[in-house]
Design a protein around this motif. Structure first.
Motif, PDB file in Angstrom:
ATOM      1  N   ASP A 129       0.850  -1.207   0.000  1.00 33.94           N
ATOM      2  CA  ASP A 129       0.000   0.000   0.000  1.00 33.94           C
ATOM      3  C   ASP A 129       0.880   1.250   0.000  1.00 33.94           C
ATOM      4  N   ARG A 130       0.385   2.318  -0.629  1.00 30.63           N
ATOM      5  CA  ARG A 130       1.167   3.558  -0.650  1.00 30.63           C
ATOM      6  C   ARG A 130       0.698   4.546   0.418  1.00 30.63           C
ATOM      7  N   VAL A 131       1.687   5.246   0.981  1.00 28.65           N
ATOM      8  CA  VAL A 131       1.424   6.242   2.023  1.00 28.65           C
ATOM      9  C   VAL A 131       2.067   7.562   1.596  1.00 28.65           C
ATOM     10  N   ALA A 132       1.294   8.645   1.619  1.00 36.95           N
ATOM     11  CA  ALA A 132       1.878   9.953   1.297  1.00 36.95           C
ATOM     12  C   ALA A 132       2.298  10.648   2.586  1.00 36.95           C
ATOM     13  N   GLY A 160       6.736  19.960   1.904  1.00 38.80           N
ATOM     14  CA  GLY A 160       5.805  20.739   2.711  1.00 38.80           C
ATOM     15  C   GLY A 160       5.484  22.130   2.199  1.00 38.80           C
ATOM     16  N   GLY A 161       6.144  22.579   1.144  1.00 39.43           N
ATOM     17  CA  GLY A 161       5.824  23.893   0.589  1.00 39.43           C
ATOM     18  C   GLY A 161       4.869  23.787  -0.595  1.00 39.43           C
ATOM     19  N   PHE A 162       4.573  22.561  -1.025  1.00 39.32           N
ATOM     20  CA  PHE A 162       3.727  22.405  -2.208  1.00 39.32           C
ATOM     21  C   PHE A 162       2.253  22.646  -1.890  1.00 39.32           C
ATOM     22  N   SER A 163       1.511  22.925  -2.952  1.00 44.06           N
ATOM     23  CA  SER A 163       0.108  23.301  -2.821  1.00 44.06           C
ATOM     24  C   SER A 163      -0.807  22.085  -2.712  1.00 44.06           C
ATOM     25  N   ARG A 168      -2.799  16.645  -4.247  1.00 38.99           N
ATOM     26  CA  ARG A 168      -3.899  15.874  -4.839  1.00 38.99           C
ATOM     27  C   ARG A 168      -3.420  15.029  -6.026  1.00 38.99           C
ATOM     28  N   SER A 169      -2.655  15.636  -6.927  1.00 40.30           N
ATOM     29  CA  SER A 169      -2.244  14.888  -8.116  1.00 40.30           C
ATOM     30  C   SER A 169      -1.274  13.766  -7.750  1.00 40.30           C
ATOM     31  N   ARG A 170      -0.405  14.010  -6.778  1.00 42.60           N
ATOM     32  CA  ARG A 170       0.552  12.968  -6.378  1.00 42.60           C
ATOM     33  C   ARG A 170      -0.156  11.821  -5.644  1.00 42.60           C
ATOM     34  N   VAL A 171      -1.088  12.183  -4.778  1.00 41.78           N
ATOM     35  CA  VAL A 171      -1.846  11.171  -4.042  1.00 41.78           C
ATOM     36  C   VAL A 171      -2.675  10.325  -5.014  1.00 41.78           C
ATOM     37  N   ASP A 199      -6.456  18.779   3.682  1.00 40.99           N
ATOM     38  CA  ASP A 199      -7.926  18.721   3.723  1.00 40.99           C
ATOM     39  C   ASP A 199      -8.498  18.920   2.321  1.00 40.99           C
ATOM     40  N   GLN A 200      -7.971  19.929   1.666  1.00 42.38           N
ATOM     41  CA  GLN A 200      -8.441  20.244   0.317  1.00 42.38           C
ATOM     42  C   GLN A 200      -8.107  19.115  -0.665  1.00 42.38           C
ATOM     43  N   ALA A 201      -6.896  18.576  -0.502  1.00 45.83           N
ATOM     44  CA  ALA A 201      -6.413  17.571  -1.460  1.00 45.83           C
ATOM     45  C   ALA A 201      -7.126  16.229  -1.328  1.00 45.83           C
ATOM     46  N   VAL A 202      -7.636  15.898  -0.140  1.00 50.59           N
ATOM     47  CA  VAL A 202      -8.250  14.578   0.034  1.00 50.59           C
ATOM     48  C   VAL A 202      -9.780  14.656   0.051  1.00 50.59           C
ATOM     49  N   SER A 203     -10.317  15.861  -0.204  1.00 52.10           N
ATOM     50  CA  SER A 203     -11.772  15.997  -0.189  1.00 52.10           C
ATOM     51  C   SER A 203     -12.358  15.363  -1.451  1.00 52.10           C
ATOM     52  N   GLY A 204     -13.623  15.060  -1.388  1.00 54.56           N
ATOM     53  CA  GLY A 204     -14.302  14.539  -2.578  1.00 54.56           C
ATOM     54  C   GLY A 204     -14.371  13.029  -2.578  1.00 54.56           C
ATOM     55  N   GLU A 205     -15.350  12.534  -3.296  1.00 55.80           N
ATOM     56  CA  GLU A 205     -15.644  11.100  -3.366  1.00 55.80           C
ATOM     57  C   GLU A 205     -14.509  10.296  -3.982  1.00 55.80           C
TER      58      GLU A 205
END
Ligand code: 6R9
Length: 643
Positions: A129-132, A160-163, A168-171, A199-205
């Motif tokens: 499994d992958r972990v970010a 830690g400076g990335f948006s 989101r795209s990496r995850v 929070d923003q990056a992992v939101s959504g279905e």
């Protein structure tokens, strides 16, 4: 070039005598490359099951190293040192941004890694499994990486400076099930949010993320959702024992995204046995690490490959004692790094040219206030280090006594490839010099033919597979072949860097080939013109780009940061233009020189010339999401429009 570039620094015999990397290594590697790597693999790594085959290259360019061997990377970085009786040795002297400190021994590190591994298991993370990981430079970052390695769950560290978009795209690309982050991070005396971006990056279905594990670092307010769990609630109640399972040598260890010149970031894939072998071997022979006596400090962020190989895996596999610093070099004052070296008696310092040039700008009187006499080896990585900065580093930080290792390598190569060995090589300021024992490189011309002529500019290629090479791009085997193994056919790994030899056969790296300019039919390297500018006493730092020009095809545009006290005037600009003409050739004379206070840089200190080119050619500025400080571009644009 000016005279000082021909100055040579032979190794001190007393250094050579104690050096880990000895001259015989070159002969051994030449005589039997695979046998040589097998020896290093057995010297630097403890195998749960020994390997019988060294390299399987039958499915080139997809390499398999030590494939039937088994090991656990975290066991190699932590447990085996405790088992060998070194549990009380300090693994990490942590120096927090706000002056808080922690001393973490190998025994303590083992307990923390075991607890984190148990916690991830409770969250459902299993082998594969992958972990970010999106954390500041705190001990939990290293503990998280090692806990993943222990479980065979490949990590993907996002700087830690990335948006939020970058996360989101990496995850999404890695389909990470868990993200490890913190409530916030300390930055120059202020608290910056961190979790909000997750929070923003992992939101959504459609997000693959099931859990977000949150370290409390700053105590600031955060939004909370069902996915979130505090580190101190989950990890602290776990058992501090965990049995590490052996993994096959080719089990994926991590994915690290690196920006391509075009298109989406590339997920560079590294595996376990070969990677750990070369990370540990190079850390030993290039940085000359003696784990029982050295205090090593690599200033890189863990979001960069240098942090992976030379802050986590290499030094910990070697059982070294190291400093980990969360803050910046100029907070609360510009002597912060030198104060840390004095405090811990740092013996080996590994940093980037951009940092050295910044310190040059601040002035030599700042490091002069501190006792730096513990230092014995200095290293450089990330960009070509111009001779001027090299000499400044040697004199003002290294007390004219420490060898400097200028190490060329890439996220893709996983570990150092071209570098002096400090006890063997006569040092040449500004050149990374020769491939290290076990590595083979050549320079090719436009037609793909190798040459050895001095001063001719060509393309750097690697001619043999190496243990820590990338095993591909995550989920995109074709792009791996196209990017690295097609430019000069499938026998050569194309690094993307321009290079030349000098008349002694040393290799000089000349920057990314996309950064080579063509002025009136002459190929000029950005790195060389930048070096010429920095060799002028008024200049601290320079970036050069080629801007489209009706008459000459491309014109040289320079952006320079002056040293403290230098005069900002038209006559300085004129003087700098003539200086380049004199140092290199009138063809290289910049058409424009703009004096700026900052340059746009990535966190690893690389100047984003692409953005400067946008400015120089009067275009909209392109994607600037990987900049450390996006406001820099506004200042530069303003300055440009006033001209
Ligand atoms: C480790 C790292 C790789 C690119 C590489 C080259 C440049 C790195 C260098 C150097 C000249 C050195 N580079 N070290 N150029 N001399 N000692 O930096 O990895 O972030 O992937 O960048 O950095 O252009 O191709 P990464």
């Amino acid at each position: 070039m000016s005279d000082h570039t021909t100055q040579e620094f032979p190794p001190d015999p007393a250094f050579t005598e104690q050096a880990v990397g000895q001259a015989e290594l070159f002969a051994q590697a030449d005589a039997d490359p695979e046998g040589f790597w097998a020896d290093q693999a057995r010297r630097y790594v403890t195998w749960s099951k020994d390997f019988t085959e060294v390299l399987d290259w039958s499915n080139a360019p997809f390499a398999r190293w030590f494939a039937d061997g088994e090991l656990n990377v975290a066991h190699n970085c932590v447990d085996r040192h405790v088992e060998a009786g070194h549990g009380e040795r300090v693994a990490i002297h942590f120096e927090g941004a706000e002056g808080d400190t922690q001393t973490i021994t190998y025994a303590e590190l083992q307990r923390r890694v075991c607890q984190a591994a148990n916690a991830l298991t409770e969250l459902g993370v299993a082998t594969g499994d992958r972990v970010a990981i999106y954390l500041p430079m705190i001990p939990e970052a290293i503990v998280s990486m090692l806990a993943c390695a222990r479980l065979g769950a490949p990590h993907s560290v996002v700087f830690g400076g990335f948006s939020a978009d970058a996360i989101r795209s990496r995850v999404a690309d890695a389909e990470a099930r868990v993200v490890i982050t913190a409530d916030g991070q300390h930055r120059k005396g202020k608290v910056a949010p961190l979790k909000a971006a997750v929070d923003q990056a992992v939101s959504g279905e459609d997000s693959p993320v099931e859990h977000v594990l949150v370290v409390r670092r700053t105590g600031g307010d955060v939004d909370w959702s069902d996915k979130d769990v505090w580190w101190h609630d989950l990890v602290d109640r776990q058992s501090d024992r965990h049995e590490a399972q052996p993994m096959p040598a080719e089990h994926p260890l991590y994915i690290l995204y690196t920006s391509g010149t075009t298109g989406k970031p590339k997920g560079i894939l590294h595996t376990s046995g070969g990677y750990l072998t070369q990370a540990a071997y190079t850390n030993a022979v290039v940085h000359d690490v003696h784990p029982e006596s050295d205090v090593y400090w690599c200033t890189a962020d863990i979001g960069w490959v240098t942090g992976h190989s030379y802050l986590v895996y290499g030094p910990l596999a070697n059982g070294a004692t190291q400093v980990v610093y969360e803050g910046t070099p100029d907070h609360p004052h510009q002597g912060r790094w030198w104060e840390i070296i004095q405090k811990y008696g740092v013996t080996i310092l590994y940093t980037a040219p951009t940092a050295i040039r910044t310190c040059m700008k601040w002035g030599a009187e700042i490091p002069a206030k501190y006792d730096l006499s513990s230092l014995r080896v200095l290293g450089s990585v990330g960009e070509p280090i111009n001779p001027e900065a090299w000499l400044w580093y040697r004199k003002n930080i290294g007390g004219d006594r420490c060898p400097i290792v200028d190490t060329w390598w890439q996220t893709e190569t996983g570990a150092i490839m071209i570098s002096p060995l400090p006890g063997v090589t006569s040092l040449e300021p500004g050149s990374a010099q020769r491939p290290i024992p076990g590595i083979s490189a050549e320079i090719l011309d436009d037609a793909g033919e190798p040459f050895t002529e001095a001063e001719k500019v060509g393309y750097l290629v690697l001619t043999k597979p190496w243990p820590s090479m990338l095993r591909g791009l995550w989920g995109d085997p074709e792009r791996y072949k196209d990017t690295y193994w097609s430019r000069f056919g499938d026998k050569y790994y194309f690094a993307g860097d321009g290079a030349k030899y000098d008349d002694k056969g040393n290799i000089w790296l000349l920057g990314r080939v996309d950064d080579v300019m063509n002025v009136s039919g002459h190929r000029l390297s950005t790195a060389e013109i930048e070096s010429a500018l920095v060799s002028h006493p008024s200049v601290a730092e320079a970036a050069v780009v080629g801007a489209a020009d009706d008459t000459t095809g491309q014109a040289v545009c320079a952006f320079v940061i002056l040293r403290e006290g230098a005069e900002q005037s038209d006559s300085t600009v004129e003087e700098l233009r003539s200086h380049v003409a004199k140092e290199i050739s009138p063809i290289a004379k910049p058409k424009s020189v703009m004096i700026v206070s900052e340059l746009p840089k990535t966190r690893s200190g690389k100047i984003m010339r692409r953005l400067l080119k946008d400015v120089a050619e009067g275009r909209e500025i392109g994607d600037a999401t990987t900049l450390t400080d996006a406001s820099v571009m506004d200042f530069i644009k303003q300055g440009m429009s006033q001209r």
